[in-house]
Scaffold this active site. Structure first.
Site, PDB file in Angstrom:
ATOM      1  N   GLU A 234      86.221  78.592  96.684  1.00 44.84           N
ATOM      2  CA  GLU A 234      87.549  79.090  96.309  1.00 44.84           C
ATOM      3  C   GLU A 234      87.402  80.575  96.017  1.00 44.84           C
ATOM      4  O   GLU A 234      86.316  81.042  95.683  1.00 44.84           O
ATOM      5  CB  GLU A 234      88.065  78.325  95.089  1.00 44.84           C
TER       6      GLU A 234
ATOM      7  N   CYS B  74     116.592  71.681  93.552  1.00 48.58           N
ATOM      8  CA  CYS B  74     116.626  70.576  94.516  1.00 48.58           C
ATOM      9  C   CYS B  74     117.638  70.892  95.614  1.00 48.58           C
ATOM     10  O   CYS B  74     118.619  71.597  95.376  1.00 48.58           O
ATOM     11  CB  CYS B  74     117.017  69.270  93.832  1.00 48.58           C
TER      12      CYS B  74
ATOM     13  N   CYS C 180     121.468  63.975  89.298  1.00 48.57           N
ATOM     14  CA  CYS C 180     121.347  64.996  88.252  1.00 48.57           C
ATOM     15  C   CYS C 180     122.654  65.771  88.110  1.00 48.57           C
ATOM     16  O   CYS C 180     123.228  66.232  89.105  1.00 48.57           O
ATOM     17  CB  CYS C 180     120.211  65.962  88.595  1.00 48.57           C
TER      18      CYS C 180
ATOM     19  N   CYS D 121     100.318  71.933 103.065  1.00 41.81           N
ATOM     20  CA  CYS D 121     101.667  71.979 102.492  1.00 41.81           C
ATOM     21  C   CYS D 121     102.650  72.656 103.448  1.00 41.81           C
ATOM     22  O   CYS D 121     103.765  72.990 103.057  1.00 41.81           O
ATOM     23  CB  CYS D 121     101.652  72.708 101.148  1.00 41.81           C
TER      24      CYS D 121
ATOM     25  N   PHE E 284      88.884  75.849  99.942  1.00 37.38           N
ATOM     26  CA  PHE E 284      90.107  76.084  99.174  1.00 37.38           C
ATOM     27  C   PHE E 284      90.178  75.032  98.059  1.00 37.38           C
ATOM     28  O   PHE E 284      91.163  74.318  97.898  1.00 37.38           O
ATOM     29  CB  PHE E 284      91.352  76.027 100.052  1.00 37.38           C
TER      30      PHE E 284
ATOM     31  N   GLN F  71      98.282  70.138  91.778  1.00 41.15           N
ATOM     32  CA  GLN F  71      99.170  69.283  92.551  1.00 41.15           C
ATOM     33  C   GLN F  71     100.395  68.952  91.702  1.00 41.15           C
ATOM     34  O   GLN F  71     100.290  68.727  90.493  1.00 41.15           O
ATOM     35  CB  GLN F  71      98.451  68.010  92.982  1.00 41.15           C
TER      36      GLN F  71
ATOM     37  N   ASP G 286      92.049  72.267 102.024  1.00 39.92           N
ATOM     38  CA  ASP G 286      93.420  72.256 101.496  1.00 39.92           C
ATOM     39  C   ASP G 286      93.901  73.696 101.355  1.00 39.92           C
ATOM     40  O   ASP G 286      93.983  74.240 100.254  1.00 39.92           O
ATOM     41  CB  ASP G 286      93.459  71.534 100.151  1.00 39.92           C
TER      42      ASP G 286
ATOM     43  N   CYS H 180     122.141  74.169  90.343  1.00 37.66           N
ATOM     44  CA  CYS H 180     120.710  74.470  90.264  1.00 37.66           C
ATOM     45  C   CYS H 180     120.090  74.563  91.659  1.00 37.66           C
ATOM     46  O   CYS H 180     120.415  73.781  92.546  1.00 37.66           O
ATOM     47  CB  CYS H 180     119.999  73.392  89.454  1.00 37.66           C
TER      48      CYS H 180
END
Length: 405
Positions: free
Chosen positions: A288, A67, A58, A362, A268, A241, A336, A64
């Site tokens: 939730e 990433c 990129c 995560c 969750f 997601q 999750d 930026c």
């Protein structure tokens, strides 16, 4: 000016040299040169490059902040992310074979949070720089889906129309069937004239829905997501997601985790990412803490065909986790949690008679903490897979199965 050798990567993807000195866009074994400011070399010169170094795909990468690992080969990033998970587990004396790593392709991110500000000649729209509050334009981003980037200039025009002269707008943009679902915060206040301008803007914008400061301004069709066979319209800006590929991998993992269970509780649950696909074979209770998400999930289930019974419950699982007698109603659990993990709920699972848990995380650090509690309570970590939805970033996700022997 100093010369240093990069020893390892930190959790944010920066190279770390002796000191420690943090050096972005470097790799282990590289010899670099630069000026150290506050323990960091912002713009290193690479004297001896790693064999794992590649040209960033990129053109925005050098400025930026979206990433952090485009300079590394795909194989290197995959192995590094495996090691991040393995190291987190090792700190809690947990050893398990990482059976797979699934990496989402480029141009597949379907949800973005852009920032925009007006300028003398129009507007800047994009992401903040690395370790910076400077906003950079990213019209050729290689991360976001084609549907998002094809409408980038339209989003910029929305910033011109709706940003205040001094503030920065935040645009949460989601790729949905037929267009974009756009939710704006920190824009102009809604008065009669501005409402009319926005209403005129939307029909030719490619937006399915425009939400301004929480209020739906215009909607051209249904901004739904497909969870299994159910069409769900999430609240504006709701969790999703990051990629369709990653979601499919995680859903498949949770199906394998619960196996033939006929009753499942999804903790969750969000808007039903796992609930609704699992309802193809099992009765599912979704929990939730956001009413609007539970309402969206319930509406999607009612309009779908061929699904087992789905029930919903709005509940803060950090303060009020499901207890042993409540968990006893279900043959399997899917969980999750957010990055903070699920310490309170994990403690209740450890005390319960639950036999099977499908766990998505995560955050390898909080996952390892919670996994240790489950293992100490008699669970076995059957298998673990790494899911890399956030390509070229330091972010990593986990799908795992725990079972009592």
């Amino acid at each position: 000016m100093v010369q240093l050798t990069i020893e390892r990567l930190g959790h944010q993807g920066d190279g770390i040299a002796e000191g420690p000195v943090f050096v972005p866009q470097t790799l282990p074994g590289e010899v670099i040169e630069g000026t150290v400011v506050d323990g960091r070399i912002a713009k290193p010169r690479i004297l001896t490059p790693s064999d794992n170094r590649v040209k960033a795909p990129c053109r925005h990468y050098n400025v930026c902040g979206g990433c952090s690992l485009q300079h590394a080969s795909d194989d290197f990033v995959a192995h590094w992310k495996r090691d991040v998970v393995a190291t987190a587990l090792k700190h809690h004396d947990i050893s398990v074979e990482i059976s797979a790593i699934h990496t989402s392709p480029a141009r597949s991110r379907r949800r973005a949070v852009f920032h925009g500000k007006r300028t003398k000649n129009g507007a800047t729209l994009g992401l903040f720089g690395r370790a910076s509050d400077i906003l950079y334009d990213i019209p050729d981003c290689k991360l976001m889906s084609p549907n998002i980037m094809d409408r980038f200039e339209t989003l910029r025009a929305l910033v011109v129309l709706g940003a205040t002269r001094r503030g920065q707008m935040t645009l949460t943009v989601t790729d949905v069937a037929g267009g974009l679902d756009v939710s704006v915060e920190n824009g102009k206040e809604l008065d009669l004239e501005f409402r009319s301008q926005l209403a005129s803007f939307v029909p030719n914008s490619g937006f399915i829905r425009l939400v301004w400061h929480g209020e739906v301004i215009a909607q051209n069709g249904s901004p739904y997501q497909l969870f299994g066979s159910a069409k769900v319209v999430p609240p504006a800006g709701a969790f999703l997601q990051a990629t369709s590929h990653g979601e499919a991998v995680l859903v498949d993992a949770m199906r394998r985790a619960v196996g033939p269970a006929k009753s499942v509780v999804d903790l969750f649950a969000g808007c039903g990412t796992f609930t609704l696909p699992l309802a193809e074979q099992a009765r599912v209770h979704a929990v939730e803490d956001v009413d609007a998400m539970m309402e969206a999930l319930g509406a999607g289930w009612r309009e779908a065909r061929g699904l087992k019974v789905v029930t919903t419950e709005t509940r803060d699982l950090f303060r009020r986790p499901l207890l042993k007698d409540e968990l006893a109603k279900f043959e399997a659990v899917v969980m999750d949690p957010p990055r903070a993990g699920a310490a309170a709920q994990t403690a209740e699972l450890a005390r319960s008679d639950t036999r099977v848990i499908g766990f998505v995380s995560c955050n390898p650090v909080t996952f390892a903490r919670d996994a240790r509690v489950l293992i100490d309570a008699g669970f076995v970590l059957d298998w673990l897979e790494v899911v890399d939805q956030f390509r070229w970033s330091a972010h990593v996700e986990i799908a795992a199965r725990f079972a009592r022997m």
